[in-house]
Design a protein around this motif. Structure first.
Motif, mmCIF file in Angstrom:
data_model
loop_
_atom_site.group_PDB
_atom_site.id
_atom_site.type_symbol
_atom_site.label_atom_id
_atom_site.label_comp_id
_atom_site.label_asym_id
_atom_site.label_seq_id
_atom_site.Cartn_x
_atom_site.Cartn_y
_atom_site.Cartn_z
ATOM 1 N N MET A 1 0.848 -1.184 0.000
ATOM 2 C CA MET A 1 0.000 0.000 0.000
ATOM 3 C C MET A 1 0.886 1.236 0.000
ATOM 4 O O MET A 1 1.578 1.483 0.965
ATOM 5 N N ARG A 2 0.857 1.979 -1.080
ATOM 6 C CA ARG A 2 1.631 3.207 -1.153
ATOM 7 C C ARG A 2 0.764 4.383 -0.763
ATOM 8 O O ARG A 2 -0.416 4.419 -1.036
ATOM 9 N N ASN A 3 1.383 5.358 -0.143
ATOM 10 C CA ASN A 3 0.686 6.555 0.294
ATOM 11 C C ASN A 3 0.934 7.649 -0.747
ATOM 12 O O ASN A 3 1.840 8.455 -0.608
ATOM 13 N N ILE A 4 0.109 7.690 -1.787
ATOM 14 C CA ILE A 4 0.314 8.611 -2.901
ATOM 15 C C ILE A 4 -0.250 9.990 -2.586
ATOM 16 O O ILE A 4 0.393 11.002 -2.813
ATOM 17 N N TYR A 5 -1.441 10.067 -2.051
ATOM 18 C CA TYR A 5 -2.133 11.336 -1.863
ATOM 19 C C TYR A 5 -2.172 11.793 -0.402
ATOM 20 O O TYR A 5 -2.940 12.667 -0.060
ATOM 21 N N HIS A 37 5.580 -7.973 9.308
ATOM 22 C CA HIS A 37 5.973 -6.882 8.421
ATOM 23 C C HIS A 37 6.468 -7.485 7.111
ATOM 24 O O HIS A 37 7.301 -8.388 7.121
ATOM 25 N N ALA A 38 5.952 -6.974 5.980
ATOM 26 C CA ALA A 38 6.406 -7.418 4.661
ATOM 27 C C ALA A 38 6.128 -6.320 3.645
ATOM 28 O O ALA A 38 5.029 -5.764 3.604
ATOM 29 N N ASN A 39 7.118 -5.999 2.845
ATOM 30 C CA ASN A 39 6.990 -5.019 1.760
ATOM 31 C C ASN A 39 6.435 -3.679 2.235
ATOM 32 O O ASN A 39 5.620 -3.061 1.556
ATOM 33 N N GLY A 40 6.818 -3.240 3.411
ATOM 34 C CA GLY A 40 6.358 -1.958 3.928
ATOM 35 C C GLY A 40 4.974 -1.992 4.556
ATOM 36 O O GLY A 40 4.453 -0.965 4.957
ATOM 37 N N ASN A 41 4.355 -3.154 4.632
ATOM 38 C CA ASN A 41 3.031 -3.294 5.245
ATOM 39 C C ASN A 41 3.156 -3.979 6.595
ATOM 40 O O ASN A 41 4.092 -4.723 6.847
ATOM 41 N N THR A 42 2.182 -3.723 7.454
ATOM 42 C CA THR A 42 2.159 -4.320 8.785
ATOM 43 C C THR A 42 0.833 -5.037 8.975
ATOM 44 O O THR A 42 -0.227 -4.476 8.688
ATOM 45 N N PRO A 58 -2.978 -1.727 8.698
ATOM 46 C CA PRO A 58 -2.900 -0.265 8.583
ATOM 47 C C PRO A 58 -1.897 0.168 7.511
ATOM 48 O O PRO A 58 -0.979 -0.573 7.170
ATOM 49 N N SER A 59 -2.085 1.379 7.009
ATOM 50 C CA SER A 59 -1.116 1.930 6.061
ATOM 51 C C SER A 59 -0.241 2.992 6.715
ATOM 52 O O SER A 59 0.771 3.379 6.150
ATOM 53 N N LEU A 60 -0.613 3.471 7.893
ATOM 54 C CA LEU A 60 0.119 4.553 8.550
ATOM 55 C C LEU A 60 1.137 4.036 9.559
ATOM 56 O O LEU A 60 2.291 4.417 9.528
ATOM 57 N N HIS A 61 0.714 3.169 10.447
ATOM 58 C CA HIS A 61 1.574 2.718 11.543
ATOM 59 C C HIS A 61 2.437 1.544 11.105
ATOM 60 O O HIS A 61 1.941 0.564 10.585
#
Length: 124
Positions: A1-5, A37-42, A58-61
């Motif tokens: 999940m990338r945080n684009i916006y 944790h994998a590929n930047g995801n939790t 989550p995408s933030l924490h």
């Protein structure tokens, strides 16, 4: 999940997904928390009660911080704090809906956007 916006998401995920390790879906002692944790995801697996497992994505924490007072992960506290607003939004959409019964998914999507725009304009 990338945080684009600059948007973030925290939500539950069902336990029957084949991508989730079975050890995360098994019940454990009350208060047990597991993190993956994998590929930047939790992925968080928390057992609030005996024989009850809650999975959050989550995408933030990205941390494993646990509140010492409640003995719950910070991610669970955020989810609990924000789910009330989501439930209220869903209730308002149900009460003031513009949707009609249709089998055409583009029309259903349009009705959903109308519902959201109507509730947002009511809030403003």
């Amino acid at each position: 999940m990338r945080n684009i916006y600059g948007l973030t998401v925290v939500g539950t995920i069902r336990k029957n997904k084949q991508e989730i390790t079975p050890s995360f879906t098994r019940a454990a002692a009350a208060g047990t928390t597991r993190f993956a944790h994998a590929n930047g995801n939790t992925l968080v697996s928390h057992c609030p009660k005996r024989n009850n497992v809650v999975l959050l994505l989550p995408s933030l924490h990205k941390n494993r911080r646990i509140d010492e007072n409640t003995r719950k992960p910070e991610i669970i506290d955020l989810y609990d704090h924000t789910k009330g607003e989501t439930d209220t939004f869903d209730q308002m959409i149900h009460a003031y809906t513009t949707a009609r019964a249709t089998l055409r998914w583009p029309l259903r999507l349009f009705y959903g956007m109308l519902n959201q725009a109507g509730i947002n304009s009511l809030m403003l």
